[in-house]
Design a protein around this motif. Structure first.
Motif, PDB file in Angstrom:
ATOM      1  N   GLY A   1      11.192   6.609  17.468  1.00 52.46           N
ATOM      2  CA  GLY A   1      11.019   7.647  16.469  1.00 52.46           C
ATOM      3  C   GLY A   1       9.666   8.318  16.566  1.00 52.46           C
ATOM      4  N   SER A   2       9.538   9.476  15.931  1.00 51.69           N
ATOM      5  CA  SER A   2       8.312  10.265  16.041  1.00 51.69           C
ATOM      6  C   SER A   2       7.110   9.539  15.445  1.00 51.69           C
ATOM      7  CB  SER A   2       8.508  11.618  15.366  1.00 51.69           C
ATOM      8  OG  SER A   2       8.854  11.457  13.991  1.00 51.69           O
ATOM      9  N   VAL A   3       7.320   8.818  14.338  1.00 47.76           N
ATOM     10  CA  VAL A   3       6.205   8.083  13.728  1.00 47.76           C
ATOM     11  C   VAL A   3       5.740   6.966  14.656  1.00 47.76           C
ATOM     12  CG1 VAL A   3       5.532   6.563  11.825  1.00 47.76           C
ATOM     13  CG2 VAL A   3       6.841   8.641  11.364  1.00 47.76           C
TER      14      VAL A   3
ATOM     15  N   GLU B   1       3.868   8.506  17.652  1.00 48.13           N
ATOM     16  CA  GLU B   1       2.516   8.951  17.282  1.00 48.13           C
ATOM     17  C   GLU B   1       1.594   7.768  17.050  1.00 48.13           C
ATOM     18  OE1 GLU B   1       0.243  11.552  13.785  1.00 48.13           O
ATOM     19  OE2 GLU B   1       2.440  11.456  13.842  1.00 48.13           O
ATOM     20  N   THR B   2       2.128   6.715  16.457  1.00 47.10           N
ATOM     21  CA  THR B   2       1.303   5.548  16.146  1.00 47.10           C
ATOM     22  C   THR B   2       0.831   4.847  17.413  1.00 47.10           C
ATOM     23  OG1 THR B   2       2.483   5.210  14.055  1.00 47.10           O
ATOM     24  CG2 THR B   2       1.228   3.349  14.921  1.00 47.10           C
ATOM     25  N   VAL B   3       1.747   4.583  18.345  1.00 41.07           N
ATOM     26  CA  VAL B   3       1.345   3.871  19.554  1.00 41.07           C
ATOM     27  C   VAL B   3       0.447   4.725  20.438  1.00 41.07           C
ATOM     28  CG1 VAL B   3       3.382   2.381  19.550  1.00 41.07           C
ATOM     29  CG2 VAL B   3       3.448   4.520  20.815  1.00 41.07           C
TER      30      VAL B   3
ATOM     31  N   GLU C   1       0.838  -1.188   0.000  1.00 39.58           N
ATOM     32  CA  GLU C   1       0.000   0.000   0.000  1.00 39.58           C
ATOM     33  C   GLU C   1       0.881   1.249   0.000  1.00 39.58           C
ATOM     34  OE1 GLU C   1      -3.182   0.321   2.727  1.00 39.58           O
ATOM     35  OE2 GLU C   1      -3.974  -1.699   2.334  1.00 39.58           O
ATOM     36  N   LEU C   2       0.654   2.108  -0.973  1.00 31.45           N
ATOM     37  CA  LEU C   2       1.356   3.382  -1.069  1.00 31.45           C
ATOM     38  C   LEU C   2       0.365   4.490  -0.762  1.00 31.45           C
ATOM     39  CD1 LEU C   2       3.796   5.122  -1.792  1.00 31.45           C
ATOM     40  CD2 LEU C   2       3.108   4.959  -4.198  1.00 31.45           C
ATOM     41  N   SER C   3       0.685   5.295   0.243  1.00 30.26           N
ATOM     42  CA  SER C   3      -0.227   6.343   0.691  1.00 30.26           C
ATOM     43  C   SER C   3       0.416   7.709   0.527  1.00 30.26           C
ATOM     44  CB  SER C   3      -0.603   6.115   2.162  1.00 30.26           C
ATOM     45  OG  SER C   3      -1.280   7.229   2.702  1.00 30.26           O
ATOM     46  N   ASP C   4      -0.388   8.700   0.173  1.00 30.09           N
ATOM     47  CA  ASP C   4       0.083  10.081   0.125  1.00 30.09           C
ATOM     48  C   ASP C   4      -0.072  10.783   1.468  1.00 30.09           C
ATOM     49  OD1 ASP C   4       0.711   9.941  -2.595  1.00 30.09           O
ATOM     50  OD2 ASP C   4      -1.351  10.416  -3.167  1.00 30.09           O
ATOM     51  N   GLY C   5      -0.695  10.101   2.421  1.00 36.14           N
ATOM     52  CA  GLY C   5      -0.955  10.713   3.715  1.00 36.14           C
ATOM     53  C   GLY C   5       0.196  10.561   4.682  1.00 36.14           C
ATOM     54  N   PRO C   6      -0.006  10.978   5.931  1.00 34.91           N
ATOM     55  CA  PRO C   6       1.036  10.859   6.954  1.00 34.91           C
ATOM     56  C   PRO C   6       1.228   9.399   7.356  1.00 34.91           C
ATOM     57  CG  PRO C   6      -0.984  11.710   7.909  1.00 34.91           C
ATOM     58  CD  PRO C   6      -1.208  11.668   6.434  1.00 34.91           C
ATOM     59  N   PRO C   7       2.433   9.017   7.776  1.00 28.89           N
ATOM     60  CA  PRO C   7       2.713   7.610   8.078  1.00 28.89           C
ATOM     61  C   PRO C   7       1.809   7.009   9.154  1.00 28.89           C
ATOM     62  CG  PRO C   7       4.759   8.845   7.868  1.00 28.89           C
ATOM     63  CD  PRO C   7       3.650   9.851   7.839  1.00 28.89           C
ATOM     64  N   SER C   8       1.652   7.685  10.287  1.00 26.97           N
ATOM     65  CA  SER C   8       0.878   7.108  11.372  1.00 26.97           C
ATOM     66  C   SER C   8      -0.571   6.860  10.958  1.00 26.97           C
ATOM     67  CB  SER C   8       0.919   8.030  12.588  1.00 26.97           C
ATOM     68  OG  SER C   8       0.134   7.510  13.642  1.00 26.97           O
ATOM     69  N   GLY C   9      -1.195   7.855  10.344  1.00 28.70           N
ATOM     70  CA  GLY C   9      -2.574   7.691   9.902  1.00 28.70           C
ATOM     71  C   GLY C   9      -2.718   6.612   8.847  1.00 28.70           C
ATOM     72  N   SER C  10      -1.724   6.488   7.967  1.00 29.36           N
ATOM     73  CA  SER C  10      -1.776   5.464   6.924  1.00 29.36           C
ATOM     74  C   SER C  10      -1.699   4.068   7.520  1.00 29.36           C
ATOM     75  CB  SER C  10      -0.630   5.681   5.935  1.00 29.36           C
ATOM     76  OG  SER C  10      -0.725   6.945   5.318  1.00 29.36           O
ATOM     77  N   LEU C  11      -0.847   3.891   8.524  1.00 29.52           N
ATOM     78  CA  LEU C  11      -0.744   2.592   9.190  1.00 29.52           C
ATOM     79  C   LEU C  11      -2.036   2.238   9.910  1.00 29.52           C
ATOM     80  CD1 LEU C  11       2.857   2.970  10.641  1.00 29.52           C
ATOM     81  CD2 LEU C  11       2.143   1.278   8.930  1.00 29.52           C
ATOM     82  N   ARG C  12      -2.620   3.205  10.595  1.00 29.84           N
ATOM     83  CA  ARG C  12      -3.861   2.934  11.318  1.00 29.84           C
ATOM     84  C   ARG C  12      -4.982   2.609  10.352  1.00 29.84           C
ATOM     85  NH1 ARG C  12      -2.413   7.729  13.905  1.00 29.84           N
ATOM     86  NH2 ARG C  12      -4.344   8.745  13.243  1.00 29.84           N
ATOM     87  N   SER C  13      -5.021   3.285   9.216  1.00 26.71           N
ATOM     88  CA  SER C  13      -6.055   3.006   8.223  1.00 26.71           C
ATOM     89  C   SER C  13      -5.896   1.595   7.652  1.00 26.71           C
ATOM     90  CB  SER C  13      -5.978   4.040   7.092  1.00 26.71           C
ATOM     91  OG  SER C  13      -6.914   3.758   6.081  1.00 26.71           O
ATOM     92  N   ALA C  14      -4.663   1.192   7.379  1.00 26.36           N
ATOM     93  CA  ALA C  14      -4.422  -0.143   6.823  1.00 26.36           C
ATOM     94  C   ALA C  14      -4.772  -1.224   7.835  1.00 26.36           C
ATOM     95  CB  ALA C  14      -2.964  -0.267   6.387  1.00 26.36           C
ATOM     96  N   ALA C  15      -4.570  -0.954   9.115  1.00 29.06           N
ATOM     97  CA  ALA C  15      -4.890  -1.943  10.146  1.00 29.06           C
ATOM     98  C   ALA C  15      -6.387  -2.075  10.360  1.00 29.06           C
ATOM     99  CB  ALA C  15      -4.220  -1.557  11.462  1.00 29.06           C
ATOM    100  N   ALA C  16      -7.142  -1.052  10.006  1.00 28.77           N
ATOM    101  CA  ALA C  16      -8.598  -1.053  10.163  1.00 28.77           C
ATOM    102  C   ALA C  16      -8.984  -1.371  11.609  1.00 28.77           C
ATOM    103  CB  ALA C  16      -9.239  -2.015   9.165  1.00 28.77           C
ATOM    104  N   LEU C  17      -9.915  -2.295  11.801  1.00 32.27           N
ATOM    105  CA  LEU C  17     -10.471  -2.526  13.128  1.00 32.27           C
ATOM    106  C   LEU C  17      -9.773  -3.629  13.908  1.00 32.27           C
ATOM    107  CD1 LEU C  17     -14.296  -2.308  12.310  1.00 32.27           C
ATOM    108  CD2 LEU C  17     -12.792  -0.511  13.195  1.00 32.27           C
ATOM    109  N   SER C  18      -9.033  -4.500  13.224  1.00 29.07           N
ATOM    110  CA  SER C  18      -8.508  -5.667  13.935  1.00 29.07           C
ATOM    111  C   SER C  18      -7.075  -6.031  13.580  1.00 29.07           C
ATOM    112  CB  SER C  18      -9.400  -6.889  13.669  1.00 29.07           C
ATOM    113  OG  SER C  18      -9.441  -7.180  12.275  1.00 29.07           O
ATOM    114  N   GLY C  19      -6.413  -5.239  12.754  1.00 32.36           N
ATOM    115  CA  GLY C  19      -5.041  -5.556  12.391  1.00 32.36           C
ATOM    116  C   GLY C  19      -4.062  -5.171  13.487  1.00 32.36           C
ATOM    117  N   THR C  20      -2.853  -5.694  13.378  1.00 31.29           N
ATOM    118  CA  THR C  20      -1.769  -5.350  14.282  1.00 31.29           C
ATOM    119  C   THR C  20      -0.722  -4.561  13.515  1.00 31.29           C
ATOM    120  OG1 THR C  20      -2.084  -7.293  15.700  1.00 31.29           O
ATOM    121  CG2 THR C  20       0.089  -6.251  15.741  1.00 31.29           C
ATOM    122  N   ILE C  21      -0.378  -3.387  14.016  1.00 30.79           N
ATOM    123  CA  ILE C  21       0.610  -2.519  13.369  1.00 30.79           C
ATOM    124  C   ILE C  21       1.992  -2.839  13.923  1.00 30.79           C
ATOM    125  CG2 ILE C  21       1.337  -0.127  13.012  1.00 30.79           C
ATOM    126  CD1 ILE C  21      -1.606   0.695  13.461  1.00 30.79           C
ATOM    127  N   VAL C  22       2.972  -2.907  13.042  1.00 31.38           N
ATOM    128  CA  VAL C  22       4.356  -3.164  13.443  1.00 31.38           C
ATOM    129  C   VAL C  22       5.218  -2.015  12.937  1.00 31.38           C
ATOM    130  CG1 VAL C  22       6.321  -4.744  13.304  1.00 31.38           C
ATOM    131  CG2 VAL C  22       3.981  -5.648  13.323  1.00 31.38           C
TER     132      VAL C  22
END
Length: 297
Positions: free
Chosen positions: A125-127, A130-132, A89-110
């Motif tokens: 790191g800042s990303v 922000e993600t956690v 997945e290639l996103s034009d958005g910010p990294p943290s928001g893109s990861l959360r969107s890809a994880a949706a409701l039940s995924g695990t972000i790494v």
């Protein structure tokens, strides 16, 4: 996009890719985790070009480089895990928001413990930070060696019955790896105290009243996961973060409940959680904690 769920009952694995050595380590861990779970792996690269003032040519060059990075990463994963389904997945958005969107409701972000920026390999790191802080699904911050030595245990840091979700997640991770689960409760004390207490199978306890909720939590996990080998331990320490960091030396994965510091607007992390994400010796999985009892930890 909904996250798929594999034979483990855990969602798919989503990992951030940015070309850093830390991200490559995270991808290696995430691919192994997705293989264990029997789910697909989603590689996400975010250009954050929406927030940049770039010309069309600069944007096109950035996207081509990002696609090449994703292709190279996916190819490397497939070589090591030929049966694993890999999505890019290639996103034009910010990294943290893109990861959360890809994880949706039940995924695990790494994520790796640091990105391309930063000034110290010890600091998150800042990303990642922000993600956690903002995630509503589990997040794993990969710390330790690229190919960590297998210690044969998953460790969950627990405090009371509000950490049942954390303990359940740790139990599933332990079952995936076919290793024991340890529940560790660390009680912060003053400099005069420092004795260690261990409790399981009705053993004699010090501070029984204080540790009883954790003992009951262990019983609930044993009942729900009867095939799991589980040990519950309690420890007094002058530094709760320090004791948990020390314990992470002997774990393949440290699972903690995500508590928010009180008194702040917006997402914030407790002192113990932040210390573990910055200094643990193994990957740390943060399980969001919902509802009452969001005390600072």
């Amino acid at each position: 996009m909904e996250a798929t769920t594999g034979r483990s009952g855990l969602g798919r694995v989503v990992v951030g890719v940015d070309g850093s050595s830390s991200a490559r380590t995270a991808v290696t861990w995430a691919a192994q985790e997705a293989t264990l779970r029997g789910t697909g792996l989603c590689l996400v690269h975010a250009t954050d070009s929406d927030a940049l003032f770039l010309s069309r040519a600069e944007t096109d060059r950035s996207r081509r480089a990002a696609r090449a990075l994703l292709d190279q990463t996916a190819e490397a994963v497939t070589v090591r895990h030929p049966g694993l389904t890999v999505v890019k997945e290639l996103s034009d958005g910010p990294p943290s928001g893109s990861l959360r969107s890809a994880a949706a409701l039940s995924g695990t972000i790494v994520v790796g413990h640091r990105g391309l920026g930063g000034f110290s390999s010890l600091l998150l790191g800042s990303v990642g930070l922000e993600t956690v802080a903002a995630a509503t699904t589990p997040v794993v911050v990969v710390r330790g060696a690229v190919e960590p030595a297998v210690s044969g245990a998953v460790l969950a840091a627990v405090r009371d019955d509000n950490d049942l979700g954390c303990a359940r997640a740790a139990a599933r991770e332990a079952l995936l790896r076919k290793v024991p689960l340890g529940l560790l409760h660390v009680r912060g004390v003053g400099p005069a105290a420092g004795a260690r207490v261990v409790f399981h199978h009705g053993a004699e306890l010090n501070d029984r009243d204080h540790l009883l909720p954790v003992s009951e939590l262990a019983d609930r996990v044993r009942e729900e996961f009867p095939e799991l080998t589980l040990h519950a331990d309690g420890e007094k320490s002058r530094s709760v973060p320090g004791a948990l960091v020390d314990a992470s030396h002997h774990a393949d994965l440290l699972v903690v409940g995500g508590r928010r510091s009180p008194g702040y607007l917006g997402p914030a992390l407790g002192r113990t959680t932040l210390s573990l994400l910055q200094h643990a010796h193994c990957p740390v999985e943060l399980i969001p904690r919902h509802g009452a009892g969001h005390g600072s930890t």
